[in-house]
Design an enzyme around this catalytic site. Structure first.
Site, PDB file in Angstrom:
ATOM      1  N   ASP A  42       0.960  -1.271   0.068  1.00  0.00           N
ATOM      2  CA  ASP A  42       0.129  -0.081  -0.030  1.00  0.00           C
ATOM      3  C   ASP A  42       1.009   1.239  -0.059  1.00  0.00           C
ATOM      4  OD1 ASP A  42      -2.304   1.815   0.714  1.00  0.00           O
ATOM      5  OD2 ASP A  42      -3.388  -0.329   1.090  1.00  0.00           O
TER       6      ASP A  42
ATOM      7  N   HIS B 266      -3.668   5.981   3.368  1.00  0.00           N
ATOM      8  CA  HIS B 266      -4.374   4.926   2.863  1.00  0.00           C
ATOM      9  C   HIS B 266      -3.743   3.552   3.612  1.00  0.00           C
ATOM     10  CE1 HIS B 266      -5.704   1.824  -0.316  1.00  0.00           C
ATOM     11  NE2 HIS B 266      -6.745   2.657  -0.393  1.00  0.00           N
TER      12      HIS B 266
ATOM     13  N   SER C  39     -10.904  -0.874  -0.960  1.00  0.00           N
ATOM     14  CA  SER C  39      -9.983  -0.807  -0.347  1.00  0.00           C
ATOM     15  C   SER C  39     -10.141  -0.987   1.150  1.00  0.00           C
ATOM     16  CB  SER C  39      -9.390   0.750  -0.453  1.00  0.00           C
ATOM     17  OG  SER C  39      -8.335   0.729  -1.646  1.00  0.00           O
TER      18      SER C  39
END
Lengths: 95, 651
Positions: free
Chosen positions: B32, B105, B431
Site C-alpha cells: 500500500d 491509505h 480498499s
C-alpha cells in the site's frame, strides 16, 4: 537512447536458464545466470551500447526482472534462454 | 476500526477473539502507501517475540528507521524505482522516500487488518468506540509500493516478491487496474506465485460499480472483495423551503445551518456550475448561500473547495442517477452533505420552480441500527471479463464509512486548507473491505495452520450470508435498495467469520488444479509458463473444462440459442467438520435451468476425507424477455453445517 527507453517487466522460465559456455561450472543461482546471459546479449548489440538500467530482480513469487529498456533491447532479450514475455510497466490505482 | 468487528460477530474474549486463536503468529503483508509506525494502533503491548521464521526487516529511509518497528510492525520496506522512472524523483515535500505513509491509505488498511486495540477511537467525536483490526494480535509488515500518483507494476511485483520471501502468511492489496488475461496481468502472475508459496491473497474488487463487468483482480486464486454498508451511518437532514426533508450523509462536526438561500447551476454561476468545477461558481451569487453540486467531472473534495472559495455557506452533493441512493460520508470543512439521486432530482426541480429557494442542513452524528448489509453502488461488479467461468467478486465485507487509523500529519479531507490533525479517519472503498478479509483470513490461519489459501477462501465463501438484518435478501443501493443484489455484486455473500472458522466442508484447490484450469482455457505453453514459472505441462489425454476448477461457487455459461444444452461440473469436498457426518444437497435452481446433483447425499466417516459429486446444469426453454443472467445456489446441509455455493448462469 535513454529517452526511448521504458520500463519492462521481463518474465522468465527459470527452468530454462542455463549457463553460457564461459560460466559453465560455476554454481550460480538461476537469476545470476540470467543476468550474465542478459549482459552478454546486450553487449553484442553494436548500435545500442547504453548501459542496462536494472530496477529489480524477481526471485520468489515470479521469475524475472524489471529494467528500463529500448525496444531494440527488448527484441534482443527475446534471444535469452527462458525468455517468456516483456510487459511494459504501468500504473495501478488505490481503491 | 470501530463497530465493524461487532457487526461481524467478533467480541473480545469470545470465539475467534479468544486467547488461543489470538496467540498464534500470523503475519499480514500490506502492499500500500506505507504506514505511520508511531500510531497507537501499531503499539506492540501484549504481543510476543517476533517469530524466528520471519526474514523481513525495517528499511531505513526518510523519517523512518529500524527503531520504528516493533513486535507489531515487524517489517517495512519501500519500493519506488519503477515509480521514479515514470514520474520522476519523489518530491519529499509531498511524500516520504521511505515506508512512512504520507497518504493515509496504507495506515488505514493496515490497521483495519491487524491494528491493535485502542479505546475511545473516534473521528471528531463520531463513530466512537473500541478500535481494533480484524486480527488485532497479528503482525504487520508494510510494503510501500504506492505513491502520490499511483503504484507501478514493477514496484508492486517487487513488494509481493519480497513479502513472500520475507515470510508473510497473508497479502492484502487494496489496489488494481483494468482486468486483462491472467498471463498478461502482472498482479495475477505474482499472486499466483504467492499462493503457490502458501500465502493467502486478498484484493479489492475495485470501485467501478455499479457498471457490469467492472471487477478487477479476478484471478481465481485471489480472494476478490466487494464492499458493503454496515448498520452505522452519519445521517443529515436537509430541509427545503417547501417543507420537504431528505436524508443525507456527512462527517461535518459543526452545528446545523440556518435556513439559507439555495443556489444551483445558473443561479450559482456560469457554465457547468451545476458540477461546481473550477471557476464555475460566481462569488456574488454564492456568498452566504447553500450550493447544490452534481456528482461528476471533478472530485467531491474539489467541489467543496470551489464552494468555499466562492464564499458558500454550505453544500449539497447530489448523486448522479447511476449511483442511486449511495450515501458516502465525507469529512467536510463546511456544512455539507451528500444526497441520493432521488433527493437530488427533487432538489433540482425545487430550485427550478421557486424564485427564492432555501435549504438547511442538520447533522445528526452517529446512528446505529440501519438495515444492513447493503451493497455499495461503487463496488465493482461481475461477471469477470477475463474469466466468465468463475463468479467474481468472491465475497463482501464492510467498505463504506470505515473508521481506521490515520497519520496525524495527513489531513483527512484532501482539501488544501484543511489544518485538522486526526488519529482516525472515516473513508470508503473496496480498499477498506479488502483488509477486513485479510484480517479474517489471518484469524482462520491461526486456527487452521495446515489449511491452504484455497481452503481458507472456501471457508469464508461457503459460510457467507445473503440475507440482511431483517432476514430479507441483501439489497443493492445502486437500485435504491429496491432490488436484491446478485452474486455479481456480492459474490458468495457477506463474510461471516464465526461460521467460516468451522465450515464443515471445504473446496480445496492445489496449484496444479489452477494450472489445469489455465490449460482448460487453452493457454499456450508460454502463457502457462508465465504463471507456473516453467515447471508445468498441460496433461495430454485428460478432458479439462474451466467449470471443473474446484471453486466454491458455480459460474455456468449456457448457449442462448441451443435448446436442451447442458454442462456437467465436478466438485470435490473435504470434510473438516465432524468425522461421521452426512450431507444432503439442496438446490435453488436458477431461472431457466434445471440442476441435477449426483450423488445427492455425501456420507463422511473421517476428518480429511474427500468425496466428489457431479452437478449438471440443463438449459430449459427461455422466453424472449429473459435477462442474460439467472441465479441460484447449491447447498450441502448436515446436522451442524450449511455449505452454500452460489450459482450464476450467463446466457
Amino acid at each position: 537512447a535513454s529517452m526511448d527507453k521504458q520500463t519492462y517487466i521481463i518474465h522468465m522460465d527459470k527452468t530454462k536458464i542455463t549457463a553460457s559456455d564461459h560460466t559453465l561450472g560455476n554454481a550460480k543461482p538461476w537469476y545470476e545466470l540470467m543476468m550474465d546471459s542478459m549482459h552478454e546479449i546486450l553487449s553484442q548489440e553494436e548500435e545500442d551500447m547504453s548501459p542496462l538500467e536494472l530496477l529489480y530482480i524477481y526471485k520468489t513469487s515470479i521469475s524475472g526482472f524489471a529494467a528500463q529498456l529500448s525496444t531494440k533491447q527488448v527484441q534482443s532479450l527475446k534471444r535469452l534462454n527462458g525468455f517468456l514475455s516483456a510487459i511494459p510497466d504501468e500504473m495501478l490505482s488505490l481503491h | 476500526i470501530t463497530h465493524t468487528p461487532q457487526f461481524l460477530g467478533l467480541h473480545l474474549g469470545e470465539g475467534l477473539w479468544n486467547a488461543p486463536t489470538l496467540a498464534s503468529d500470523v503475519i499480514i503483508g500490506i502492499v500500500d502507501t506505507g504506514i505511520w509506525p508511531e500510531h497507537v494502533s501499531f503499539k506492540d503491548s501484549s504481543i510476543s517475540q517476533v517469530p524466528s521464521r520471519w526474514k523481513g526487516t525495517c528499511e531505513e529511509g526518510t523519517k523512518f528507521s529500524v527503531a520504528n518497528c516493533n513486535k507489531k510492525l515487524i517489517g517495512a520496506r519501500a519500493f519506488y524505482k519503477g515509480y521514479e522512472t515514470i514520474v520522476g524523483r519523489i518530491n519529499e515535500t509531498m511524500d516520504y522516500r521511505s515506508p512512512r505513509d504520507f497518504n493515509g491509505h496504507g495506515t488505514h488498511t493496515a490497521s483495519t487488518a491487524a491494528g491493535n486495540l485502542v479505546h475511545n477511537a473516534n473521528f471528531l467525536g463520531m463513530a466512537k468506540g473500541l478500535a481494533s483490526g480484524m486480527s488485532y494480535t497479528s503482525r504487520i509488515a508494510a510494503y510501500k509500493a504506492c505513491w502520490r500518483r499511483g503504484c507501478t507494476n514493477s514496484d508492486l511485483l517487487a513488494a509481493i516478491d519480497r513479502a513472500v520471501a520475507d515470510g508473510v502468511d497473508v497479502l492484502s492489496l487494496s489496489l488494481g487496474g483494468f482486468s486483462k488475461p491472467y498471463y498478461s496481468d502482472n498482479i495475477a502472475i505474482a499472486t499466483f506465485g504467492a499462493v503457490q508459496n502458501g500465502v493467502f491473497v486478498s484484493c479489492s474488487a475495485g470501485n467501478s460499480g455499479p457498471f457490469s463487468s467492472s471487477v478487477s483482480n479476478a484471478a481465481p486464486w485471489i480472494m476478490t472483495v466487494a464492499a458493503s454498508y454496515i448498520d452505522r451511518s452519519f445521517p443529515t437532514t436537509v430541509k427545503l423551503g417547501n417543507g420537504k426533508t431528505f436524508e443525507g450523509s456527512s462527517l461535518y462536526s459543526g452545528k446545523r445551518t440556518k435556513q439559507l438561500p439555495l443556489v444551483y447551476a445558473s443561479t450559482a454561476g456560469g457554465q457547468l456550475a451545476q458540477f461546481c468545477i473550477n471557476d464555475s461558481l460566481v462569488p456574488k451569487l454564492v456568498k452566504g448561500k447553500i450550493v447544490a453540486c452534481e456528482q461528476g467531472i471533478n472530485s467531491r473534495a474539489e467541489k467543496e473547495e470551489q464552494v468555499k472559495n466562492a464564499g458558500g455557506a454550505g453544500m449539497l452533493l447530489l448523486n448522479a442517477e447511476i449511483y442511486g441512493e449511495e450515501l458516502l460520508a465525507d469529512s467536510h470543512t463546511l456544512p455539507a452533505t451528500s444526497l441520493g439521486a432521488s433527493a437530488g432530482k427533487a432538489i433540482k426541480n425545487y430550485v427550478r420552480l421557486n424564485k427564492n429557494p432555501t435549504a438547511s442542513i442538520m447533522f445528526r452524528g452517529t446512528v446505529y441500527g440501519n438495515i444492513a448489509p447493503v451493497m455499495a453502488a461503487f463496488s465493482s461488479r461481475g461477471p469477470s471479463l477475463v474469466g466468465r467461468d468463475v463468479i467474481k467478486p468472491d465475497i463482501t465485507a464492510p467498505g463504506v464509512n470505515i473508521l481506521a487509523a490515520w497519520p496525524p500529519k495527513t489531513i483527512p479531507s484532501l482539501l488544501k486548507n484543511d489544518k485538522r490533525s486526526i488519529l482516525f479517519n472515516i473513508i470508503s472503498g473496496t480498499s477498506m473491505s479488502c483488509p477486513h478479509v485479510s484480517g479474517l483470513a489471518a484469524l482462520l490461519k491461526s486456527i487452521h495452520k495446515d489449511w491452504s489459501p484455497a481452503a481458507i477462501k472456501s471457508a469464508l465463501m461457503t459460510t457467507a450470508y445473503v440475507l440482511n438484518s431483517k432476514r430479507a435478501p441483501i439489497a443493492d443501493i445502486a437500485s435504491n435498495s429496491s432490488k436484491a443484489a446478485t452474486p455479481f455484486a456480492f459474490g458468495s455473500g457477506h463474510v461471516n467469520p464465526k461460521c467460516a472458522s468451522d465450515p464443515g466442508l471445504i473446496y480445496d484447490i492445489t496449484s496444479e488444479d489452477y494450472l489445469n484450469y489455465l490449460c482448460s482455457l487453452n493457454y499456450n505453453s508460454t502463457q502457462i509458463a508465465l504463471l507456473s514459472r516453467g515447471n508445468f505441462t498441460c496433461p495430454n489425454n485428460v478432458f479439462l473444462q474451466p467449470g471443473d476448477l474446484n471453486y466454491p461457487s458455480f459460474a455456468v455459461l449456457l448457449d442462448q440459442n441451443a435448446s436442451n444444452t447442458s454442462v456437467t461440473y465436478k466438485r470435490t469436498v473435504t470434510n473438516v467438520g465432524t468425522p461421521m457426518s452426512t450431507y444432503v444437497v439442496q438446490v435453488d435452481e436458477p431461472n431457466g435451468v434445471s440442476v441435477t446433483v449426483e450423488p445427492k447425499c455425501l456420507k463422511f466417516e473421517n476428518l480429511g476425507e474427500k468425496l466428489s459429486y457431479n452437478v449438471r446444469f440443463n438449459a430449459l426453454r427461455r422466453t424472449k424477455s429473459s435477462t442474460n443472467f439467472s441465479f441460484g445456489c447449491l447447498i450441502w446441509m448436515s446436522e451442524f453445517y450449511t455449505v452454500r455455493s452460489p450459482i450464476a448462469v450467463t446466457w
